[in-house]
Scaffold this motif. Structure first.
Motif, mmCIF file in Angstrom:
data_model
loop_
_atom_site.group_PDB
_atom_site.id
_atom_site.type_symbol
_atom_site.label_atom_id
_atom_site.label_comp_id
_atom_site.label_asym_id
_atom_site.label_seq_id
_atom_site.Cartn_x
_atom_site.Cartn_y
_atom_site.Cartn_z
ATOM 1 N N GLY A 1 0.822 -1.200 0.000
ATOM 2 C CA GLY A 1 0.000 0.000 0.000
ATOM 3 C C GLY A 1 0.859 1.254 0.000
ATOM 4 N N ILE A 2 0.545 2.198 -0.873
ATOM 5 C CA ILE A 2 1.315 3.426 -1.027
ATOM 6 C C ILE A 2 0.824 4.473 -0.038
ATOM 7 N N LEU A 3 1.742 5.020 0.741
ATOM 8 C CA LEU A 3 1.402 6.091 1.680
ATOM 9 C C LEU A 3 2.421 7.211 1.513
ATOM 10 N N ASN A 4 2.044 8.223 0.747
ATOM 11 C CA ASN A 4 2.928 9.357 0.485
ATOM 12 C C ASN A 4 2.674 10.466 1.498
ATOM 13 N N VAL A 5 3.669 10.759 2.309
ATOM 14 C CA VAL A 5 3.540 11.846 3.286
ATOM 15 C C VAL A 5 4.233 13.071 2.692
ATOM 16 N N THR A 6 3.694 13.498 1.569
ATOM 17 C CA THR A 6 4.257 14.592 0.777
ATOM 18 C C THR A 6 3.151 15.578 0.418
ATOM 19 N N PRO A 7 3.529 16.803 0.099
ATOM 20 C CA PRO A 7 2.520 17.764 -0.349
ATOM 21 C C PRO A 7 2.283 17.738 -1.850
ATOM 22 N N ASP A 8 3.101 16.970 -2.608
ATOM 23 C CA ASP A 8 3.078 17.134 -4.066
ATOM 24 C C ASP A 8 3.141 15.845 -4.865
ATOM 25 N N GLY B 1 -0.874 13.688 -3.198
ATOM 26 C CA GLY B 1 -0.079 14.688 -2.498
ATOM 27 C C GLY B 1 -0.928 15.588 -1.616
ATOM 28 N N GLY B 2 -0.488 15.776 -0.367
ATOM 29 C CA GLY B 2 -1.174 16.655 0.569
ATOM 30 C C GLY B 2 -2.284 16.007 1.370
ATOM 31 N N LEU B 3 -2.665 14.783 1.015
ATOM 32 C CA LEU B 3 -3.772 14.134 1.723
ATOM 33 C C LEU B 3 -3.335 13.520 3.048
ATOM 34 N N PHE B 4 -2.086 13.052 3.099
ATOM 35 C CA PHE B 4 -1.672 12.276 4.268
ATOM 36 C C PHE B 4 -0.357 12.764 4.875
ATOM 37 N N ASN B 5 0.029 14.029 4.608
ATOM 38 C CA ASN B 5 1.301 14.490 5.137
ATOM 39 C C ASN B 5 1.214 14.940 6.587
ATOM 40 N N ALA B 6 0.011 15.028 7.160
ATOM 41 C CA ALA B 6 -0.116 15.242 8.599
ATOM 42 C C ALA B 6 -0.026 13.888 9.299
ATOM 43 N N ASP C 1 -1.358 12.443 11.902
ATOM 44 C CA ASP C 1 -2.615 11.777 12.267
ATOM 45 C C ASP C 1 -3.308 11.205 11.032
ATOM 46 N N ALA C 2 -3.302 11.969 9.936
ATOM 47 C CA ALA C 2 -3.921 11.495 8.699
ATOM 48 C C ALA C 2 -3.158 10.309 8.138
ATOM 49 N N ALA C 3 -1.839 10.347 8.239
ATOM 50 C CA ALA C 3 -1.020 9.243 7.739
ATOM 51 C C ALA C 3 -1.284 7.970 8.534
ATOM 52 N N LEU C 4 -1.359 8.079 9.849
ATOM 53 C CA LEU C 4 -1.604 6.905 10.684
ATOM 54 C C LEU C 4 -2.992 6.328 10.398
ATOM 55 N N ALA C 5 -3.981 7.194 10.236
ATOM 56 C CA ALA C 5 -5.333 6.722 9.931
ATOM 57 C C ALA C 5 -5.367 6.012 8.578
ATOM 58 N N GLN C 6 -4.660 6.553 7.594
ATOM 59 C CA GLN C 6 -4.624 5.924 6.276
ATOM 60 C C GLN C 6 -3.894 4.582 6.330
ATOM 61 N N ALA C 7 -2.822 4.515 7.110
ATOM 62 C CA ALA C 7 -2.094 3.249 7.256
ATOM 63 C C ALA C 7 -3.006 2.180 7.838
ATOM 64 N N ARG C 8 -3.741 2.520 8.862
ATOM 65 C CA ARG C 8 -4.661 1.560 9.480
ATOM 66 C C ARG C 8 -5.736 1.130 8.488
ATOM 67 N N ALA C 9 -6.229 2.082 7.701
ATOM 68 C CA ALA C 9 -7.266 1.756 6.715
ATOM 69 C C ALA C 9 -6.732 0.798 5.660
ATOM 70 N N MET C 10 -5.519 1.044 5.182
ATOM 71 C CA MET C 10 -4.954 0.181 4.140
ATOM 72 C C MET C 10 -4.705 -1.230 4.663
ATOM 73 N N VAL C 11 -4.245 -1.346 5.885
ATOM 74 C CA VAL C 11 -4.049 -2.676 6.463
ATOM 75 C C VAL C 11 -5.389 -3.399 6.583
ATOM 76 N N ALA D 1 5.089 5.989 14.519
ATOM 77 C CA ALA D 1 3.702 5.915 14.992
ATOM 78 C C ALA D 1 3.016 4.648 14.480
ATOM 79 N N ILE D 2 3.249 4.312 13.211
ATOM 80 C CA ILE D 2 2.649 3.092 12.651
ATOM 81 C C ILE D 2 3.214 1.866 13.352
ATOM 82 N N ARG D 3 4.531 1.857 13.547
ATOM 83 C CA ARG D 3 5.157 0.703 14.177
ATOM 84 C C ARG D 3 4.664 0.508 15.613
ATOM 85 N N ALA D 4 4.395 1.592 16.309
ATOM 86 C CA ALA D 4 3.904 1.486 17.684
ATOM 87 C C ALA D 4 2.500 0.902 17.741
ATOM 88 N N ALA D 5 1.754 1.036 16.633
ATOM 89 C CA ALA D 5 0.361 0.605 16.626
ATOM 90 C C ALA D 5 0.121 -0.681 15.862
#
Length: 331
Positions: free
Chosen positions: A75-82, A87-92, A94-104, A140-144
């Motif tokens: 699963g691709i998780l880009n923590v980038t603005p561009d 781009g820009g959807l998951f660079n925060a 909290d948003a990145a962690l939520a997306q990681a959980r969703a993809m798993v 954060a992902i590894r901790a969860a």
């Protein structure tokens, strides 16, 4: 030089003498013998050199605990603005962690975290900024979660910070050519790696990509980079190769590579295919917006599975998992 391309098959009536390709879900009874600039000949598997047979049929080793005897989704998780698609959807964080959980939850077997866009025309990102984007998210992902994580970077300090934060795999789009220290960092960590082919830098790679023979040129590049990784102390069975669809390739280059994906099994490594939402899918599928390219992306992914590709790097995890489950059930 002679090259050998397996001809993958999936029919339940496997003839005598056919062998499983890379220990996976396809089988091979014939290979194509290719001479650079010369003939292409169909040859029975048993008439090929024993070293070639060994490379083609040996079971691929597990990577970060994931067996390679069934297709895996990255699963691709880009923590980038561009980045070109998300781009820009998951660079925060909290948003990145939520997306990681969703993809798993949707079926991702591994998460690929990137902090520098490598889309055509993308600007260089300072390594300190790239570390700030990726390392906290990985921690954060590894901790969860225990799902394997790869760091998508071409810079050794970024890879080191990611590995320290809990990443398992190094995914280098430059195949250790941008920063030679990447090989040492990866080997020292005992981490698997993915080596991808790209012609040129992201900023200029689509200006005028040219090849003598795109399939054989990419093969030669990957063969040489695998040798570099091995020399650094990384075992071949922990090296994944990626032909780099869309990275310094025209639409026609991409199509020829996709039609000949099975040649890369001759390297004796697992293969990763990263074609998700790429521009050529939008061109052929009349989908100018990247977010509308899931159907075409899935079609290409399933083609890769029929070619024996072990890892599919995807944006649309849920949809690809459903398609893959059905494909494997009826194959």
């Amino acid at each position: 030089m002679t090259y050998w391309r397996a001809i993958p098959q999936t029919d339940g009536h496997r003839p005598k003498g056919a062998e499983r390709l890379a220990g996976g879900w396809t089988w091979v009874s014939h290979v194509e013998r290719i001479e650079r600039g010369g003939a292409r000949t169909l040859v029975p598997l048993h008439e090929t050199p024993s070293a070639v047979i060994e490379r083609l049929t040996a079971c691929r080793a597990s990577v970060s605990g994931l067996s390679m005897d069934t297709p895996r989704l990255m699963g691709i998780l880009n923590v980038t603005p561009d980045s070109f698609s998300d781009g820009g959807l998951f660079n925060a964080p909290d948003a990145a962690l939520a997306q990681a959980r969703a993809m798993v939850a949707e079926g991702a077997d591994i998460l690929d975290i990137g902090g520098e866009s490598t889309r055509p025309g993308a600007a260089f990102v300072d390594e300190a900024d790239e570390i700030a984007r990726t390392a906290p998210v990985i921690a954060a992902i590894r901790a969860a979660d225990t799902t394997p994580i790869s760091i998508d970077t071409r810079k050794a300090p970024v890879a080191q910070a990611a590995l320290t934060a809990g990443a398992d795999v190094v995914n280098d789009v430059a195949a250790f050519t941008f920063d030679p220290a990447m090989a040492e960092v990866t080997a020292a960590a005992g981490a698997p790696c993915c080596l991808m082919h790209a012609q040129g830098d992201p900023a200029t790679m689509q200006d005028d990509p040219t090849y003598e023979d795109v399939v054989l040129d990419v093969y030669d590049f990957l063969e040489a980079r695998v040798a570099v990784a091995e020399a650094a102390g990384i075992r071949r069975d922990q090296i994944i190769v990626d032909p780099g669809i869309g990275f310094g390739k025209t639409l026609d280059h991409n199509l020829v590579l996709l039609k000949n994906l099975s040649i890369f099994h001759s390297l004796g490594c697992a293969i990763l295919l990263g074609a998700s939402r790429k521009r050529f899918i939008g061109t052929l599928g009349a989908a100018p917006e990247a977010r509308d390219r899931a159907p075409g992306s899935i079609a290409v992914a399933l083609h890769g599975v029929r070619q024996g590709v072990q890892i599919l790097r995807v944006h649309d995890t849920k949809e690809t998992r459903q398609a893959l489950s059905l494909h494997m059930a009826v194959s």
